[in-house]
Design a protein around this motif. Sequence first.
Motif, PDB file in Angstrom:
ATOM      1  N   LEU A 151       0.869  -1.179   0.017  1.00 27.35           N
ATOM      2  CA  LEU A 151       0.005   0.047  -0.064  1.00 27.35           C
ATOM      3  C   LEU A 151       0.866   1.216  -0.043  1.00 27.35           C
ATOM      4  CD1 LEU A 151      -2.619  -0.864   2.797  1.00 27.35           C
ATOM      5  CD2 LEU A 151      -2.581  -1.775   0.266  1.00 27.35           C
ATOM      6  N   ILE A 152       0.452   2.245  -0.772  1.00 23.63           N
ATOM      7  CA  ILE A 152       1.018   3.631  -0.578  1.00 23.63           C
ATOM      8  C   ILE A 152      -0.053   4.471  -0.383  1.00 23.63           C
ATOM      9  CG2 ILE A 152       2.332   5.334  -1.985  1.00 23.63           C
ATOM     10  CD1 ILE A 152       3.584   3.420  -3.793  1.00 23.63           C
ATOM     11  N   LEU A 153       0.161   5.216   1.214  1.00 23.47           N
ATOM     12  CA  LEU A 153      -0.979   6.142   1.559  1.00 23.47           C
ATOM     13  C   LEU A 153      -0.860   7.406   1.024  1.00 23.47           C
ATOM     14  CD1 LEU A 153      -0.550   3.849   3.538  1.00 23.47           C
ATOM     15  CD2 LEU A 153      -1.084   5.351   5.414  1.00 23.47           C
ATOM     16  N   ASP A 154      -1.948   8.228   0.830  1.00 25.19           N
ATOM     17  CA  ASP A 154      -1.717   9.582   0.506  1.00 25.19           C
ATOM     18  C   ASP A 154      -1.268  10.110   1.805  1.00 25.19           C
ATOM     19  OD1 ASP A 154      -3.775   9.594   2.159  1.00 25.19           O
ATOM     20  OD2 ASP A 154      -5.301  10.261   0.686  1.00 25.19           O
ATOM     21  N   ASN A 155      -0.551  11.118   1.497  1.00 21.39           N
ATOM     22  CA  ASN A 155       0.510  12.066   2.566  1.00 21.39           C
ATOM     23  C   ASN A 155      -0.380  12.872   3.430  1.00 21.39           C
ATOM     24  OD1 ASN A 155       2.636  12.211   4.314  1.00 21.39           O
ATOM     25  ND2 ASN A 155       3.795  13.414   2.531  1.00 21.39           N
ATOM     26  N   HIS A 156      -1.335  12.369   4.290  1.00 24.03           N
ATOM     27  CA  HIS A 156      -1.868  13.235   5.482  1.00 24.03           C
ATOM     28  C   HIS A 156      -2.055  12.679   6.573  1.00 24.03           C
ATOM     29  CE1 HIS A 156      -5.718  10.634   4.423  1.00 24.03           C
ATOM     30  NE2 HIS A 156      -5.907  11.139   5.750  1.00 24.03           N
ATOM     31  N   GLN A 157      -2.314  13.488   7.567  1.00 21.18           N
ATOM     32  CA  GLN A 157      -2.181  12.952   8.920  1.00 21.18           C
ATOM     33  C   GLN A 157      -3.157  12.043   9.265  1.00 21.18           C
ATOM     34  OE1 GLN A 157      -2.261  16.356  11.668  1.00 21.18           O
ATOM     35  NE2 GLN A 157      -2.196  14.884  13.740  1.00 21.18           N
ATOM     36  N   GLY A 158      -2.991  11.024   9.890  1.00 17.05           N
ATOM     37  CA  GLY A 158      -3.983   9.876  10.355  1.00 17.05           C
ATOM     38  C   GLY A 158      -4.309   8.943   9.105  1.00 17.05           C
ATOM     39  N   SER A 159      -3.622   9.093   8.091  1.00 20.58           N
ATOM     40  CA  SER A 159      -3.946   8.035   6.980  1.00 20.58           C
ATOM     41  C   SER A 159      -3.772   6.696   7.246  1.00 20.58           C
ATOM     42  CB  SER A 159      -3.194   8.488   5.679  1.00 20.58           C
ATOM     43  OG  SER A 159      -1.815   8.406   5.994  1.00 20.58           O
ATOM     44  N   LEU A 160      -2.784   6.457   8.118  1.00 20.33           N
ATOM     45  CA  LEU A 160      -2.370   4.861   8.296  1.00 20.33           C
ATOM     46  C   LEU A 160      -3.424   4.286   9.345  1.00 20.33           C
ATOM     47  CD1 LEU A 160      -0.861   2.504   8.273  1.00 20.33           C
ATOM     48  CD2 LEU A 160       0.789   3.269   9.931  1.00 20.33           C
TER      49      LEU A 160
ATOM     50  N   GLU B 134      11.047  10.560  -2.296  1.00 21.64           N
ATOM     51  CA  GLU B 134       9.751  10.937  -1.838  1.00 21.64           C
ATOM     52  C   GLU B 134      10.088  11.028  -0.310  1.00 21.64           C
ATOM     53  OE1 GLU B 134       5.945   9.848  -3.234  1.00 21.64           O
ATOM     54  OE2 GLU B 134       6.944   8.738  -4.774  1.00 21.64           O
ATOM     55  N   PRO B 135      10.667  11.847   0.298  1.00 26.80           N
ATOM     56  CA  PRO B 135      10.808  12.147   1.588  1.00 26.80           C
ATOM     57  C   PRO B 135       9.604  12.269   2.457  1.00 26.80           C
ATOM     58  CG  PRO B 135      12.370  13.888   0.508  1.00 26.80           C
ATOM     59  CD  PRO B 135      11.273  13.226  -0.437  1.00 26.80           C
ATOM     60  N   TRP B 136       9.464  11.232   3.381  1.00 22.02           N
ATOM     61  CA  TRP B 136       8.399  11.091   4.507  1.00 22.02           C
ATOM     62  C   TRP B 136       7.221  10.702   3.879  1.00 22.02           C
ATOM     63  CZ3 TRP B 136      11.541  11.664   7.954  1.00 22.02           C
ATOM     64  CH2 TRP B 136      12.442  12.849   8.028  1.00 22.02           C
ATOM     65  N   HIS B 137       7.365   9.987   2.716  1.00 17.28           N
ATOM     66  CA  HIS B 137       6.165   9.229   2.008  1.00 17.28           C
ATOM     67  C   HIS B 137       6.551   7.667   2.121  1.00 17.28           C
ATOM     68  CE1 HIS B 137       3.113   9.428  -1.543  1.00 17.28           C
ATOM     69  NE2 HIS B 137       2.656   9.059  -0.377  1.00 17.28           N
ATOM     70  N   TYR B 138       5.596   6.973   2.586  1.00 19.15           N
ATOM     71  CA  TYR B 138       6.008   5.526   2.893  1.00 19.15           C
ATOM     72  C   TYR B 138       5.105   4.518   2.141  1.00 19.15           C
ATOM     73  CZ  TYR B 138       8.766   7.474   6.532  1.00 19.15           C
ATOM     74  OH  TYR B 138       9.581   7.973   7.183  1.00 19.15           O
ATOM     75  N   GLN B 139       5.978   3.371   1.745  1.00 15.96           N
ATOM     76  CA  GLN B 139       5.012   2.140   1.359  1.00 15.96           C
ATOM     77  C   GLN B 139       5.013   1.116   2.398  1.00 15.96           C
ATOM     78  OE1 GLN B 139       5.356   0.519  -2.789  1.00 15.96           O
ATOM     79  NE2 GLN B 139       7.032  -0.827  -1.395  1.00 15.96           N
ATOM     80  N   PHE B 140       3.707   0.437   2.522  1.00 16.67           N
ATOM     81  CA  PHE B 140       3.676  -0.553   3.780  1.00 16.67           C
ATOM     82  C   PHE B 140       3.327  -2.116   2.868  1.00 16.67           C
ATOM     83  CE2 PHE B 140       2.483   3.573   5.337  1.00 16.67           C
ATOM     84  CZ  PHE B 140       3.135   3.532   6.716  1.00 16.67           C
ATOM     85  N   TYR B 141       3.998  -2.729   3.428  1.00 12.36           N
ATOM     86  CA  TYR B 141       3.665  -4.178   3.180  1.00 12.36           C
ATOM     87  C   TYR B 141       2.659  -4.923   4.112  1.00 12.36           C
ATOM     88  CZ  TYR B 141       6.706  -4.192  -0.708  1.00 12.36           C
ATOM     89  OH  TYR B 141       7.437  -4.000  -1.952  1.00 12.36           O
ATOM     90  N   LEU B 142       1.575  -5.274   4.004  1.00 10.12           N
ATOM     91  CA  LEU B 142       0.679  -6.075   4.886  1.00 10.12           C
ATOM     92  C   LEU B 142       0.471  -7.445   4.466  1.00 10.12           C
ATOM     93  CD1 LEU B 142      -0.010  -2.946   4.949  1.00 10.12           C
ATOM     94  CD2 LEU B 142      -2.302  -3.588   5.701  1.00 10.12           C
ATOM     95  N   ASP B 143       0.259  -8.171   5.616  1.00  9.81           N
ATOM     96  CA  ASP B 143      -0.490  -9.728   5.423  1.00  9.81           C
ATOM     97  C   ASP B 143      -1.718  -9.604   6.228  1.00  9.81           C
ATOM     98  OD1 ASP B 143       1.725 -10.645   3.837  1.00  9.81           O
ATOM     99  OD2 ASP B 143       2.839 -11.263   5.790  1.00  9.81           O
ATOM    100  N   VAL B 144      -2.792 -10.131   5.681  1.00 12.08           N
ATOM    101  CA  VAL B 144      -4.117 -10.169   6.450  1.00 12.08           C
ATOM    102  C   VAL B 144      -4.618 -11.522   6.324  1.00 12.08           C
ATOM    103  CG1 VAL B 144      -4.734  -7.880   6.154  1.00 12.08           C
ATOM    104  CG2 VAL B 144      -5.509  -9.370   4.361  1.00 12.08           C
ATOM    105  N   LEU B 145      -5.254 -11.860   7.365  1.00 15.93           N
ATOM    106  CA  LEU B 145      -6.056 -13.404   7.223  1.00 15.93           C
ATOM    107  C   LEU B 145      -7.600 -13.033   7.392  1.00 15.93           C
ATOM    108  CD1 LEU B 145      -3.808 -14.920   9.911  1.00 15.93           C
ATOM    109  CD2 LEU B 145      -3.986 -15.988   7.631  1.00 15.93           C
ATOM    110  N   PHE B 146      -8.142 -13.825   6.726  1.00 22.10           N
ATOM    111  CA  PHE B 146      -9.761 -13.522   6.601  1.00 22.10           C
ATOM    112  C   PHE B 146     -10.505 -15.029   6.525  1.00 22.10           C
ATOM    113  CE2 PHE B 146      -7.743 -13.262   2.392  1.00 22.10           C
ATOM    114  CZ  PHE B 146      -8.649 -14.063   1.690  1.00 22.10           C
ATOM    115  N   ASP B 147     -11.658 -14.948   7.092  1.00 22.22           N
ATOM    116  CA  ASP B 147     -12.621 -16.122   7.173  1.00 22.22           C
ATOM    117  C   ASP B 147     -13.634 -15.934   6.137  1.00 22.22           C
ATOM    118  OD1 ASP B 147     -10.992 -17.649   9.024  1.00 22.22           O
ATOM    119  OD2 ASP B 147     -12.082 -16.527  10.699  1.00 22.22           O
ATOM    120  N   ASP B 148     -14.167 -14.539   5.771  1.00 18.38           N
ATOM    121  CA  ASP B 148     -15.348 -14.446   4.925  1.00 18.38           C
ATOM    122  C   ASP B 148     -14.585 -13.725   3.583  1.00 18.38           C
ATOM    123  OD1 ASP B 148     -17.548 -13.079   3.906  1.00 18.38           O
ATOM    124  OD2 ASP B 148     -18.598 -13.265   5.770  1.00 18.38           O
TER     125      ASP B 148
END
Length: 282
Positions: A195-204, A229-243
């Motif tokens: 994920l690449i978040l838009d750069n605003h407070q509280g986005s994560l 892109e200083p102070w701009h981050y990419q996030f790697y996530l793993d999620v588990l789901f049943d539905d």
Amino acid sequence: MQVAIQGVKGAFHEVAARNYFGNDIDILPMLHFSDLAESVKNGDCDYGIMAVENTISGTIHANLNLIREHKLVVCGEEYLRIRQNLVAKKGTKIEDLNEVRSHYMAINQSRKFFKQHPNIQLIESTDTALSMREIKENNLSDIGAIGSLLAADYYDLEVLAESIETNRKNYTRFLILRNKEVWKKKGRNKASMALILDNHQGSLAEILSIISSHDIDLSKIESLPLLGEPWHYQFYLDVLFDDKTKYQSMINEITTKLDRVDILGEYTSGNQSYSKIHHHDN
């Protein structure tokens, strides 16, 4: 079936591949992770297997980037208990060794053992199994190596000491990879994404709240700065789901609030309690 691995025959990647697929496979050795990714992307093999995380060393972020950049699809995972073994030419004893060669991670995981043998110099090499193969090919009698029992068997070496790793809870997580164009989804209860978040407070916090509100289990999150892109981050996530419906609804909602989302793969999770489970997706 041909499976690309990082390292030469006998590397821990091969051990993980055979645990996942069984022994009826052909191994395509690749010395570098980038070559492995290229071979999967180009269809030179049916699958690839790539280490992405170790319980001691942490996440291999560069490998997650390779998967995303090559647009590979994660279609499974394997957790392997890493057992490091000291081997040498047959007839050699520990006191005969002047040096031991292996990949730096194998050396780091075994330093406590070698404190008992201060006369042995530890030398970093490219690959665990490659160090073993060189002993066999060059008939080296005063040099040892650290690696898998599979490699010791391949290269007809003597095991001088088994399980010399300092920490017994040493596991590596491997992802099973395939070319996006030929992979078809089947059973799935886990997803990996970037994920690449838009750069605003509280986005994560907003994204994490949405994931939780859909009863999705966030099992892993890692952040990496975006180059240039200083102070701009990419996030790697793993999620588990049943539905699956709730999962898809979550994806639809977070997509509207992100600069970019790349689904690296949706697959059947490996057994994170580390006991053996057969979990073939394809």
